[in-house]
Design a protein around this motif. Sequence first.
Motif, mmCIF file in Angstrom:
data_model
loop_
_atom_site.group_PDB
_atom_site.id
_atom_site.type_symbol
_atom_site.label_atom_id
_atom_site.label_comp_id
_atom_site.label_asym_id
_atom_site.label_seq_id
_atom_site.Cartn_x
_atom_site.Cartn_y
_atom_site.Cartn_z
ATOM 1 N N PHE A 337 98.379 26.709 164.585
ATOM 2 C CA PHE A 337 97.560 25.497 164.470
ATOM 3 C C PHE A 337 96.080 25.840 164.326
ATOM 4 O O PHE A 337 95.362 25.219 163.531
ATOM 5 N N LEU A 338 95.599 26.829 165.081
ATOM 6 C CA LEU A 338 94.182 27.195 165.018
ATOM 7 C C LEU A 338 93.824 27.863 163.689
ATOM 8 O O LEU A 338 92.689 27.752 163.218
ATOM 9 N N LYS A 339 94.801 28.548 163.087
ATOM 10 C CA LYS A 339 94.524 29.250 161.836
ATOM 11 C C LYS A 339 94.727 28.371 160.602
ATOM 12 O O LYS A 339 93.972 28.461 159.636
ATOM 13 N N THR A 340 95.758 27.522 160.646
ATOM 14 C CA THR A 340 96.109 26.753 159.456
ATOM 15 C C THR A 340 96.005 25.249 159.643
ATOM 16 O O THR A 340 96.080 24.507 158.665
ATOM 17 N N GLY A 341 95.882 24.794 160.883
ATOM 18 C CA GLY A 341 95.873 23.367 161.137
ATOM 19 C C GLY A 341 97.251 22.753 161.166
ATOM 20 O O GLY A 341 97.384 21.532 161.285
ATOM 21 N N GLN A 342 98.305 23.571 161.069
ATOM 22 C CA GLN A 342 99.680 23.092 161.052
ATOM 23 C C GLN A 342 100.477 23.766 162.175
ATOM 24 O O GLN A 342 100.194 24.901 162.555
ATOM 25 N N VAL A 343 101.475 23.054 162.674
ATOM 26 C CA VAL A 343 102.388 23.601 163.678
ATOM 27 C C VAL A 343 103.663 24.039 162.964
ATOM 28 O O VAL A 343 104.206 23.272 162.144
ATOM 29 N N PRO A 344 104.174 25.231 163.216
ATOM 30 C CA PRO A 344 105.379 25.694 162.507
ATOM 31 C C PRO A 344 106.596 24.856 162.864
ATOM 32 O O PRO A 344 106.657 24.226 163.922
ATOM 33 N N SER A 345 107.576 24.863 161.975
ATOM 34 C CA SER A 345 108.824 24.144 162.222
ATOM 35 C C SER A 345 109.615 24.846 163.317
ATOM 36 O O SER A 345 109.275 25.952 163.755
ATOM 37 N N LEU A 346 110.696 24.199 163.754
ATOM 38 C CA LEU A 346 111.525 24.783 164.809
ATOM 39 C C LEU A 346 112.051 26.153 164.397
ATOM 40 O O LEU A 346 111.992 27.125 165.175
ATOM 41 N N LYS A 347 112.580 26.252 163.193
ATOM 42 C CA LYS A 347 113.149 27.521 162.737
ATOM 43 C C LYS A 347 112.073 28.590 162.587
ATOM 44 O O LYS A 347 112.256 29.734 163.009
ATOM 45 N N GLU A 348 110.931 28.214 161.994
ATOM 46 C CA GLU A 348 109.841 29.184 161.814
ATOM 47 C C GLU A 348 109.295 29.656 163.155
ATOM 48 O O GLU A 348 109.056 30.856 163.355
ATOM 49 N N GLY A 349 109.101 28.722 164.086
ATOM 50 C CA GLY A 349 108.571 29.095 165.393
ATOM 51 C C GLY A 349 109.487 30.020 166.153
ATOM 52 O O GLY A 349 109.043 30.979 166.795
ATOM 53 N N ASN A 350 110.807 29.767 166.083
ATOM 54 C CA ASN A 350 111.754 30.634 166.782
ATOM 55 C C ASN A 350 111.849 32.005 166.131
ATOM 56 O O ASN A 350 112.034 33.019 166.820
ATOM 57 N N LEU A 351 111.741 32.068 164.796
ATOM 58 C CA LEU A 351 111.780 33.363 164.120
ATOM 59 C C LEU A 351 110.533 34.193 164.419
ATOM 60 O O LEU A 351 110.595 35.421 164.490
ATOM 61 N N MET A 352 109.383 33.516 164.596
ATOM 62 C CA MET A 352 108.127 34.219 164.870
ATOM 63 C C MET A 352 107.972 34.600 166.339
ATOM 64 O O MET A 352 107.065 35.362 166.686
ATOM 65 N N GLU A 353 108.835 34.089 167.199
ATOM 66 C CA GLU A 353 108.746 34.388 168.634
ATOM 67 C C GLU A 353 109.021 35.864 168.896
ATOM 68 O O GLU A 353 109.962 36.444 168.352
ATOM 69 N N LYS A 354 108.208 36.459 169.743
ATOM 70 C CA LYS A 354 108.393 37.881 170.087
ATOM 71 C C LYS A 354 109.480 37.986 171.152
ATOM 72 O O LYS A 354 109.388 37.374 172.223
#
Length: 512
Positions: A337-354
């Motif tokens: 959100f701070l970089k792009t102004g957008q919140v990732p989708s559920l699938k994108e957020g879970n894939l990006m999770e460490k």
Amino acid sequence: MAPIQTPTRARASAQSLATSQDARMLVRETMRLSANLASANTNLAAPETPLLRPEMRIGLVSESKPEARVICSEELDGRRWNYVVEADPSGSFSRSMHAVALQTPKNPIDELISFIRSYVVPEGFPDSVSPSYVPYMKWRALKHFFGGAMGVFTTRSLLHSVGMSGNGAASAAVAVNWVLKDGAGRLGKMLFSRQGKKFDYDLKQLRFAGDLLMELGAGIELATTAVPHLFLPFACAANIAKNVAAVTSTSTRAPIYKAFAKGENIGDVTAKGECVGNIADLLGTGLSIMMSKHNPSLVATFSLLSCGYVLSAYKEVKSVVLHTLNKARFTVAVESFLKTGQVPSLKEGNLMEKIFSPPWHKDRPIVLGSRFKDAFQEPASFLAIEPLFEKERYIVTYNPLKGYVYALLKDQAKPDDILKAAFHAYVLLHFIQASTRRGFSKKLDIDQSERDDALLRSPMPTIGDFGAHVAESCRIVSTSYGMFKKKAAEQGWTMSDSLLNPGRARICSPMF
């Protein structure tokens, strides 16, 4: 009859008495100072010391002391502390402060009871569970008691029946060793169960860590063939690792299956999932039996199968799509959100999770719900930013000595305030790291990934540099937090303060 004193005579008598008392005090003070001077080292030149300080010459008034002031109070698990600083007559504060407990330390018996409760009952008990929890657990404990007692005799009988030893005493010793191995595993399972709520908010991370422990236990069991005389300690260590892995598996299974179920069918989903796992386990067992007939290299075969196991375990947890924002997914969402102004989708957020970080890797430098003494090293830093958070139910700061951003929660903080404090902490960290990155990039010409790694290792700005960042972050949060919540809800995210694992310390009104 006693003579009646006139008022004039009474005043004279009082003055005479006061004068005689002052004289006696002067004499005692003079004798004390003379004795101190006489006992001093004669080889050292003693500095001139007046017999009496100016305050003593006028009515022997005691010397004025620095005034103590309470700048903050803190509450943690029902206990309170006042943070006190000293101010000189000019009004300036000292650079140090100390915590004063407002109650006596806990009784050792109470400490022991609290320690035991942390292992055997859930957090928030009894309010966090239904009334049927207590009778269920009592009968469950009794069942396991009798089961554990029977285990010694059944194990001894099994070992004796397969010809382990014809001697009853020897078979009993083997059985006891075997039971000790299992008992060590149960002890490890019990100790690890204290992780408690971590199984709710970090279930992916703990699930994968449990799979790694399972492989570690298997590797230790394999090593017993090289050192058979160390069978018992190696078997105990392996059993501890595998039982801890079993705790993580059983504790995280229900939340994962719950994420798959779309209706009231979680029992059916769980049963079918376990059936698939058992079928695959039987097929793997059959394959290993066929492979073992050809006497393959034990180490090579184990290494190959372990790589397949770890890779499958990693892909397994990465494929789970959870709707909740725990600390790892919250980090992904806020940074995006701070970089792009957008919140990732559920699938994108879970894939990006460490999912996994090495033990030596420094985690995100943010502490939510921290202690006051950890966040502030001197009173000036607290007093400088306190007015910025007068209308908030939290305080966000940065400690340059530790390199962490701290979010302190006030006792009136509600769940939304905790979420806002976490969001504010990430905004402040973003500003500080951006400032550090600009200075760092001027010195090194490296690619972005290396720059980010070096940034986490580089020192943060000093306390004099971050004041502007705190003020700027307050302005940004006041306008962007509502937008962040709206965009997260549009993507289907569910936000809960408990999943961010805030600390239990709270700032409260000072008590005197």
